[in-house]
Design an enzyme around this catalytic site. Structure first.
Site, mmCIF file in Angstrom:
data_model
loop_
_atom_site.group_PDB
_atom_site.id
_atom_site.type_symbol
_atom_site.label_atom_id
_atom_site.label_comp_id
_atom_site.label_asym_id
_atom_site.label_seq_id
_atom_site.Cartn_x
_atom_site.Cartn_y
_atom_site.Cartn_z
ATOM 1 N N SER A 1 -1.826 -5.083 8.187
ATOM 2 C CA SER A 1 -2.196 -6.210 7.320
ATOM 3 C C SER A 1 -0.871 -7.264 7.290
ATOM 4 C CB SER A 1 -2.193 -5.728 5.773
ATOM 5 O OG SER A 1 -3.694 -5.255 5.886
ATOM 6 N N ASP B 1 -9.047 1.322 2.156
ATOM 7 C CA ASP B 1 -8.883 1.739 3.560
ATOM 8 C C ASP B 1 -8.369 3.315 3.523
ATOM 9 O OD1 ASP B 1 -9.514 -0.560 4.615
ATOM 10 O OD2 ASP B 1 -7.349 -1.127 4.810
HETATM 11 C C1 S3P Z 1 -7.396 -6.238 4.769
HETATM 12 C C2 S3P Z 1 -8.029 -6.157 3.593
HETATM 13 C C3 S3P Z 1 -9.231 -5.188 3.662
HETATM 14 C C4 S3P Z 1 -9.043 -3.781 4.407
HETATM 15 C C5 S3P Z 1 -8.746 -4.340 5.599
HETATM 16 C C6 S3P Z 1 -7.351 -5.207 5.673
HETATM 17 C C7 S3P Z 1 -6.438 -7.338 4.843
HETATM 18 O O1 S3P Z 1 -10.329 -5.928 3.690
HETATM 19 O O2 S3P Z 1 -9.947 -2.979 4.209
HETATM 20 O O3 S3P Z 1 -8.517 -3.095 6.398
HETATM 21 O O4 S3P Z 1 -5.362 -7.269 5.997
HETATM 22 O O5 S3P Z 1 -6.622 -8.224 4.083
HETATM 23 P P1 S3P Z 1 -11.096 -6.568 2.541
HETATM 24 O O6 S3P Z 1 -10.144 -7.600 2.263
HETATM 25 O O7 S3P Z 1 -12.269 -7.385 3.096
HETATM 26 O O8 S3P Z 1 -11.434 -5.827 1.427
#
Ligand code: S3P
Length: 464
Positions: free
Chosen positions: A20, A342
């Protein structure tokens, strides 16, 4: 991949850079003026998609091992791409990039693989259109055609879903909008952080600015690091289109979502000792540690420090305790779900090993991830003879003796890795079809597992 049971896992490891944070570092560095060097950039296929899209947009990028050098073009200095921008499997690439592209003076098209092309994009189209963008989609899914729009206007927006990708999309668009964009996260869900009786362990440590973000706040932190003035007040975030970004070198911490697989393995296999160094400890990502501790896992955190606006430290865990679900109603729900979204696949596997099992609710978002994770987890757990009940918004898992089985990754990296760990606790051999999708977030996962997991005879994993 074939995986045999293990007796314990052992070792000192550093894990690849957080996925992320790496996405954000690359995108925000590209919007800055000047050169940014990113160290410990995630080797994931998802982050490679982000870099390749930026390359198509005229950003000069050099990559050497885990370092990436980015020549920023300024927040509206991208070039019209010559072909559709391929986001691969990566929802973060598509949703965050859409926020940047909505304010550019050219037309662009975002495409993705089969899984990404089924994921909901209406959630980003609505606020971007309210800001003045024009976006064409296939019934709310990719391909997304983003029409040329050089000036956007700021909006006040309450996120209808607790999604960091949506929040980040609007914040990045806000950098190219006239006026101040205000964003608020949805009111807390029952059973969440605000319900002390239910989940007292999970209140995140207060953020320095007094806010209580439900979703990961890496974008806010990274923007501040690049000199952007982000105001946060009682759940509302404000960014002005007048900000410019200045390049700065970044070092990315290890990915706590990758660490979670080894923490759970160590917790469940007695006599394991694992030390994971230099791992991200952002409070919007550490709810997994709270849940595991509440179930009896002793996790030690040391050498805590903050680098480039992101907390990090070392995590050690040794598996020598009685595991039981010991919190209130025994249900993980409310805001907590968003904080460990996650990690839920590996928590489901953990649930099979603890005295009174585990129930997860308010997790309907899992149905629109890289796969329908609720159904993928329940189906694979059943194949391993676990007792599991599926709900529209979650599942209940009982303590179960797992048996080796043929598992389907459903093309989802976190499902593949979660069941590789489940295989360590099972009797007999487990075979995971489509295990190579682990590369989406963690290339080398099976090598690390092979190195750390020990049984009496030969190694535990073998590709075939
Ligand atoms: C992420 C946010 C999450 C997560 C994804 C990565 C990010 O999704 O599940 O693996 O990097 O902002 P959502 O924001 O759609 O919940």
């Amino acid at each position: 991949m074939k995986i045999k049971p293990a007796k314990l896992i052992n070792g000192k490891i550093e894990l690849p850079g957080d996925k992320s944070i790496s996405h954000r570092a690359a995108l925000i560095a590209a919007m800055a003026t000047g050169e940014t060097r990113i160290e410990n950039f995630s080797p994931s296929a998802d982050c490679a998609s982000t870099l390749s899209c930026l390359g198509e947009l005229g950003v000069e990028i050099k990559r050497e091992d885990s370092s990436v050098l980015i020549q920023g073009v300024g927040k509206s200095g991208f070039q019209k791409p010559l072909k559709p921008l391929d986001c691969g499997n990566s929802g973060t690439t598509m949703r965050l990039l859409a926020g940047i592209l909505a304010g550019q003076n050219f037309e662009s098209v975002l495409i993705g693989d089969e899984s990404l092309s089924k994921r909901p994009m209406k959630r980003i189209i609505e606020p971007l259109e309210a800001m003045g963008a024009k976006i064409e989609s296939q019934n709310g899914c990719a391909p997304l055609k983003i029409y040329s729009k050089s000036s956007l206007k700021a909006i006040s927006y309450e996120l209808p879903v607790a999604s960091a990708q949506l929040k980040s999309c609007v914040l990045l668009a806000g950098l190219n909008a006239s006026g101040k964009t205000f964003l608020s996260e949805p009111p807390a869900l029952a059973g969440g952080r605000n319900d002390e009786n239910r989940n007292p362990e999970f209140r995140p440590s207060a953020h320095a600015d007094g806010s209580d973000s439900r979703t990961r706040d890496h974008t806010e932190r990274m923007l501040r690091f690049f000199g952007v003035d982000i105001e946060k007040n009682a759940g509302t975030i404000c960014v002005s289109g007048e900000n410019n970004l200045n390049a700065r070198d970044i070092e990315i911490p290890g990915d706590i979502s990758s660490a979670a697989f080894f923490i759970v393995a160590a917790a469940c296999l007695k006599n394991s000792v694992v030390l994971i160094e230099n791992i991200g400890l952002n409070p919007t990502r550490t709810a997994i540690i709270g849940v595991l501790r509440r179930c009896g896992v002793e996790i030690e955190i040391s050498d805590e420090r903050e680098i480039c606006n992101e907390p990090r430290g070392n995590i050690s865990v040794s598996g020598d305790f009685d595991l039981k679900n010991d919190f209130g109603s025994g249900i993980i729900c409310g805001d907590v779900t968003a904080s460990l979204i996650d990690e839920i696949p590996i928590l489901a596997v953990f649930g099979t090993q603890i005295e009174n099992g585990l129930e997860v609710r308010n997790a309907e978002e899992l149905r629109v991830k890289e796969s329908d994770r609720i159904s993928a987890m329940c189906e694979n757990l059943q194949r391993m003879s676990a007792k599991v009940e599926e709900f529209p918004d979650g599942f209940r898992i009982e303590r179960s003796d797992l048996k080796g089985a043929k598992i389907d990754s459903f093309g989802d990296h976190r499902i593949a890795m979660a069941f590789a760990i489940a295989a360590l606790f099972a009797t007999g051999e487990t075979e995971i079809a489509g295990a190579e999708c682990a590369d989406v977030s963690f290339p080398g996962f099976f090598d690390v597992l092979k190195q750390m997991a020990k049984n009496d005879r030969e190694g535990v994993c073998q590709s075939f």
